[in-house]
Design a protein around this motif. Structure first.
Motif, PDB file in Angstrom:
ATOM      1  N   GLY A  14      33.489 -65.533 108.699  1.00  0.00           N
ATOM      2  CA  GLY A  14      33.600 -64.118 108.344  1.00  0.00           C
ATOM      3  C   GLY A  14      33.614 -63.818 106.858  1.00  0.00           C
ATOM      4  N   GLU A  15      33.473 -64.830 106.011  1.00  0.00           N
ATOM      5  CA  GLU A  15      33.461 -64.595 104.562  1.00  0.00           C
ATOM      6  C   GLU A  15      32.063 -64.871 104.020  1.00  0.00           C
ATOM      7  OE1 GLU A  15      36.054 -63.450 102.694  1.00  0.00           O
ATOM      8  OE2 GLU A  15      37.043 -63.229 104.629  1.00  0.00           O
ATOM      9  N   PRO A  16      31.531 -63.992 103.174  1.00  0.00           N
ATOM     10  CA  PRO A  16      30.196 -64.220 102.606  1.00  0.00           C
ATOM     11  C   PRO A  16      30.209 -65.424 101.669  1.00  0.00           C
ATOM     12  CG  PRO A  16      31.007 -62.003 102.102  1.00  0.00           C
ATOM     13  CD  PRO A  16      32.146 -62.761 102.699  1.00  0.00           C
ATOM     14  N   HIS A  41      28.133 -58.613  97.527  1.00  0.00           N
ATOM     15  CA  HIS A  41      29.203 -58.598  98.535  1.00  0.00           C
ATOM     16  C   HIS A  41      30.460 -59.278  98.015  1.00  0.00           C
ATOM     17  CE1 HIS A  41      27.213 -56.783 101.994  1.00  0.00           C
ATOM     18  NE2 HIS A  41      26.119 -57.281 101.477  1.00  0.00           N
ATOM     19  N   ASP A  85      30.531 -67.490 112.089  1.00  0.00           N
ATOM     20  CA  ASP A  85      29.506 -68.042 111.202  1.00  0.00           C
ATOM     21  C   ASP A  85      28.234 -67.259 111.513  1.00  0.00           C
ATOM     22  OD1 ASP A  85      31.360 -69.904 110.396  1.00  0.00           O
ATOM     23  OD2 ASP A  85      30.436 -71.592 111.441  1.00  0.00           O
ATOM     24  N   ARG A 103      37.195 -58.238 108.382  1.00  0.00           N
ATOM     25  CA  ARG A 103      35.970 -57.707 107.767  1.00  0.00           C
ATOM     26  C   ARG A 103      35.108 -57.110 108.862  1.00  0.00           C
ATOM     27  NH1 ARG A 103      33.022 -58.678 103.007  1.00  0.00           N
ATOM     28  NH2 ARG A 103      34.588 -60.161 102.333  1.00  0.00           N
ATOM     29  N   ASP A 137      30.601 -54.321 105.508  1.00  0.00           N
ATOM     30  CA  ASP A 137      29.293 -54.741 104.974  1.00  0.00           C
ATOM     31  C   ASP A 137      28.224 -54.117 105.856  1.00  0.00           C
ATOM     32  OD1 ASP A 137      30.889 -56.318 103.401  1.00  0.00           O
ATOM     33  OD2 ASP A 137      30.290 -58.223 104.322  1.00  0.00           O
ATOM     34  N   ILE A 157      31.245 -55.961 109.952  1.00  0.00           N
ATOM     35  CA  ILE A 157      29.862 -56.265 109.598  1.00  0.00           C
ATOM     36  C   ILE A 157      28.954 -55.402 110.472  1.00  0.00           C
ATOM     37  CG2 ILE A 157      28.112 -58.089 109.580  1.00  0.00           C
ATOM     38  CD1 ILE A 157      30.621 -60.027 109.171  1.00  0.00           C
ATOM     39  N   TYR A 208      27.591 -65.884 106.329  1.00  0.00           N
ATOM     40  CA  TYR A 208      29.050 -65.831 106.446  1.00  0.00           C
ATOM     41  C   TYR A 208      29.552 -67.126 107.063  1.00  0.00           C
ATOM     42  CZ  TYR A 208      28.704 -60.692 106.062  1.00  0.00           C
ATOM     43  OH  TYR A 208      28.464 -59.399 105.654  1.00  0.00           O
TER      44      TYR A 208
END
Ligand code: GUN
Ligand code: ZN
Length: 439
Positions: A428-430, A439, A383, A11, A61, A13, A425
């Motif tokens: 790395g994940e929302p 998102h 994070d 991902r 994102d 950002i 996050y």
């Protein structure tokens, strides 16, 4: 036979990347992109360079003009006190007796503990806190519930059941032997599983016998990669009671010292009423003073002496925490603002840059996790928190006038709270924040 490898998760950002290097100041990288691969930061660069080389299909994102920081770290709060916050009392001991011990007794029920664990962790994430160091109740099941939920959320979380074998309602007491046995069992079950860590947790000197404090010290020797947490020198009445229970001790710090509880993995909540000799001993052993300013103001425990603790001749390692439920806010922003006010009252300046460093890299370093958390660098765990300094009408209005980075951060610290947390996050994940739905 090879196990099927899971697909690489990536991902990108984009935003204004902000972190706080250990040697001071801040590092603001305007319009940069941070590329995450399998939960870690893989690469960071100016958007103009990195976007051109971004592999096809990687989600992007875009958070401009918001700030992207390392996730906040809360190194002292109590899982079974989510429904205790804002319970007024005369002082610490009155608050424990009237509100806290009855609430903690309910955690004997694993179903209750499981329901509360979900709320607890989701609320931390909503506030931008991605790592926490947590006290459970005396019941081992409270830690099973919390670790299970933390693992499902892939969190880096440190926690332990409290050990307490005297001066509390009988439903909340273990014994030196049972407390040690259950702690060892929980360590074997949870310490080092995924991102979880165990914290040996004798609650404080008032509720542990000498035999229990000795057992806690032995556990730390047997499991040297665990942490140890307890409370130290929070209120006048507490200190008086410790004096009469341990007449042989030179002072409160000496109680923990005699049982070999002080070391670089020791986290000592509060540390308000310390003599110079005690601060010197903390500095010498590398134990961490975990400051809990909203809690200290709420219970009237006292004003922690930040200047004395951080005296350059023998600095005590410091951390900053909410101490929910004696702490009156879940927000690390509100908590840092309270410490800045307390420092000011005592003629000391704790800058907004120091405040943000403490909530991120400073607290990571207090836990010895500064090679994994607290910086935006390749190899670090992804994070992250996206903060919006214009989150409310009053914040946006204030920033129409002037807009240095320090002023933006000051507005976040003074006017901000969970409303300023746009996205969080984990690896790395929302997972949380007001922008989560988009998102
Ligand atoms: N000292 C012993 N237990 C506690 C607790 O739960 N909260 C606070 N603030 N201080 C303590
Ligand atoms: Zn506490």
């Amino acid at each position: 036979m090879n196990a099927p490898s899971s697909p690489t998760r990536r991902r990108a950002i984009r935003g204004r990347l902000l972190d706080f290097p250990p040697d001071g100041g801040f590092r603001l990288r305007p319009d940069h992109v941070l590329l995450v691969e399998d939960g870690r930061i893989l690469r960071i660069g100016p958007a103009a360079d990195l976007l051109a080389a971004l592999p096809q299909g990687v989600p992007l994102d875009d958070h401009r003009p918001r700030l992207v920081l390392p996730g906040l770290i809360d190194p002292h709060l109590h899982f079974p006190q989510t429904q205790v916050i804002a319970s007024p009392a005369r002082d610490l001991l009155d608050w424990l007796d009237r509100h806290t011990f009855p609430a903690e007794a309910a955690y004997a029920d694993p179903a209750h503990a499981a329901r509360m664990a979900g709320f607890f962790l989701d609320e931390l994430l909503r506030q931008g806190t991605t790592t926490a160091v947590v006290y459970g109740s005396v019941h081992a099941a409270s830690i099973d519930a919390l670790m299970t939920e933390a693992r499902a959320r892939r969190l880096r979380l440190l926690a332990g059941k409290v050990m307490m074998d005297r001066n509390a309602p009988s439903a909340l007491l273990d014994t030196a032997e049972i407390g040690a046995r259950e702690t060892a069992r929980l360590i074997e079950r949870w310490h080092g599983v995924d991102r979880l860590g165990y914290v040996i947790s004798p609650r404080f000197a008032l509720t542990s016998s000498e035999a229990q404090l000795a057992a806690a010290g032995e556990l730390l020797v047997s499991y040297p990669t665990c942490w140890l947490q307890t409370h130290l020198a929070e209120s006048a009445a507490e200190i008086e009671a410790v004096r009469s229970l341990f007449p042989w001790a030179r002072h409160y710090t000496d109680v923990y010292d005699r049982f070999a509880l002080l070391g670089p993995r020791t986290l000592l909540g509060h540390c308000i009423h310390l003599a110079e000799e005690e601060r010197a001993r903390l500095a010498e052993t590398g134990a961490v003073a975990v400051l809990c300013p909203t809690s200290n103001l709420f219970l009237g425990s006292g004003l922690v002496d930040l200047a004395a603790l951080s005296d350059r001749r023998r600095p005590v390692r410091l951390a900053l925490a909410t101490d929910v439920g004696a702490g009156s806010s879940w927000s690390m922003l509100r908590t840092a603002a309270a410490l800045a006010d307390i420092a000011r009252l005592q003629g000391h300046t704790w800058t907004v840059i120091e405040a943000f460093r403490q909530m991120t890299l400073g607290n990571a370093a207090a836990l010895g996790l500064h090679d994994l958390l607290g910086r935006l660098e390749p190899g670090f765990e992804a994070d992250l928190v996206v903060l919006d300094p214009r989150a409310t009408p009053a914040m946006a209005h204030r920033l129409e006038r002037s807009c240095t980075l320090e002023e933006e951060l000051s507005v976040l610290l003074r006017l901000g709270d969970d409303r300023a947390v746009r996205l969080v996050y984990v690896l790395g994940e929302p997972v949380a924040g007001s922008d989560l739905s988009v998102h």
